[in-house]
Write a protein that holds these residues in place. Sequence first.
Motif, mmCIF file in Angstrom:
data_model
loop_
_atom_site.group_PDB
_atom_site.id
_atom_site.type_symbol
_atom_site.label_atom_id
_atom_site.label_comp_id
_atom_site.label_asym_id
_atom_site.label_seq_id
_atom_site.Cartn_x
_atom_site.Cartn_y
_atom_site.Cartn_z
ATOM 1 N N MET A 176 0.832 -1.208 0.000
ATOM 2 C CA MET A 176 0.000 0.000 0.000
ATOM 3 C C MET A 176 0.863 1.253 0.000
ATOM 4 O O MET A 176 0.540 2.249 -0.663
ATOM 5 C CB MET A 176 -0.921 -0.014 1.217
ATOM 6 N N ALA A 177 2.000 1.207 0.714
ATOM 7 C CA ALA A 177 2.910 2.348 0.711
ATOM 8 C C ALA A 177 3.489 2.584 -0.678
ATOM 9 O O ALA A 177 3.669 3.736 -1.107
ATOM 10 C CB ALA A 177 4.028 2.105 1.730
ATOM 11 N N VAL A 178 3.790 1.506 -1.409
ATOM 12 C CA VAL A 178 4.310 1.646 -2.773
ATOM 13 C C VAL A 178 3.284 2.332 -3.674
ATOM 14 O O VAL A 178 3.617 3.244 -4.450
ATOM 15 C CB VAL A 178 4.701 0.272 -3.336
ATOM 16 N N LEU A 179 2.017 1.922 -3.568
ATOM 17 C CA LEU A 179 0.976 2.525 -4.397
ATOM 18 C C LEU A 179 0.771 3.999 -4.073
ATOM 19 O O LEU A 179 0.507 4.823 -4.960
ATOM 20 C CB LEU A 179 -0.339 1.758 -4.211
ATOM 21 N N VAL A 180 0.898 4.360 -2.806
ATOM 22 C CA VAL A 180 0.706 5.763 -2.412
ATOM 23 C C VAL A 180 1.895 6.623 -2.848
ATOM 24 O O VAL A 180 1.732 7.760 -3.302
ATOM 25 C CB VAL A 180 0.507 5.849 -0.878
ATOM 26 N N MET A 185 6.539 10.220 -5.288
ATOM 27 C CA MET A 185 7.990 10.035 -5.218
ATOM 28 C C MET A 185 8.350 8.687 -5.845
ATOM 29 O O MET A 185 8.445 7.666 -5.147
ATOM 30 C CB MET A 185 8.464 10.094 -3.758
ATOM 31 N N PRO A 186 8.520 8.655 -7.168
ATOM 32 C CA PRO A 186 8.786 7.373 -7.844
ATOM 33 C C PRO A 186 10.064 6.687 -7.369
ATOM 34 O O PRO A 186 10.108 5.460 -7.281
ATOM 35 C CB PRO A 186 8.897 7.780 -9.317
ATOM 36 N N SER A 193 9.530 -0.827 -3.265
ATOM 37 C CA SER A 193 9.135 -2.053 -3.962
ATOM 38 C C SER A 193 10.249 -3.095 -3.920
ATOM 39 O O SER A 193 9.973 -4.293 -3.887
ATOM 40 C CB SER A 193 8.764 -1.733 -5.413
ATOM 41 N N THR A 194 11.504 -2.632 -3.900
ATOM 42 C CA THR A 194 12.614 -3.581 -3.745
ATOM 43 C C THR A 194 12.533 -4.276 -2.386
ATOM 44 O O THR A 194 12.744 -5.494 -2.276
ATOM 45 C CB THR A 194 13.960 -2.854 -3.885
#
Length: 226
Positions: A176-180, A185-186, A193-194
Amino acid sequence: MMISLFDQFASPKLIGISLVFIALMVPLLFPNSFPRLTNNRFFTTQTWLINKFAGQLMTPLNIGGHKWALLFTSLMLYLISMNLLGLLPYTFTPTTQLSMNMGFAVPLWLATVIVGMLNQPTSSLGHLLPEGTPTLLIPVLVIIETISLFIRPLALGVRLTANLTAGHLLIQLISMAVLVLLPMMPTVAFLTSTILVMLTLLEVAVAMIQAYVFILLLSLYLQENI
């Protein structure tokens, strides 16, 4: 937020059919992929690993405990399958349910206790009181050892449930943090994601290790009573 987090521990359904049942039936759709009577590298490796596990598990036990080898090996393979099943999309982990884990832990633990009481009652009861205990401490130690004996199945079930539940919740929180973070901040999202990929690999290892630990502790309980 709390509802969405814990929805993963409910069995998802499609047209009233549990997706877990569909996931378990998928291998049957490819009957010719692994012919039963044809040996290959996969089945050779699988047989070798099962034999190594059974040999390592049964080594500390005497001949009377070797009859449990088939039960322990089958249960470990079942737990590994159920633990890894929850890592597939649109499924859930059945072993995150405490009732299911206790359904495995209590009867098997009770069976080891009954076997000990039938085969060697003096030695089994002797575990409740260590040798050389002062007279004044005998009642207290007997109560403590009795409580520790009856808490063993609870510890087995809770350990398996807690480890798998915590890992799945952590994976969902990080995903969920990756999606937000992705639109804002890509770079940070890529680093997160790593971490998510590494955590998923760790969860695969945990799923197999926890099944092994569950069976190993049961074998230790059996070793005390054989």
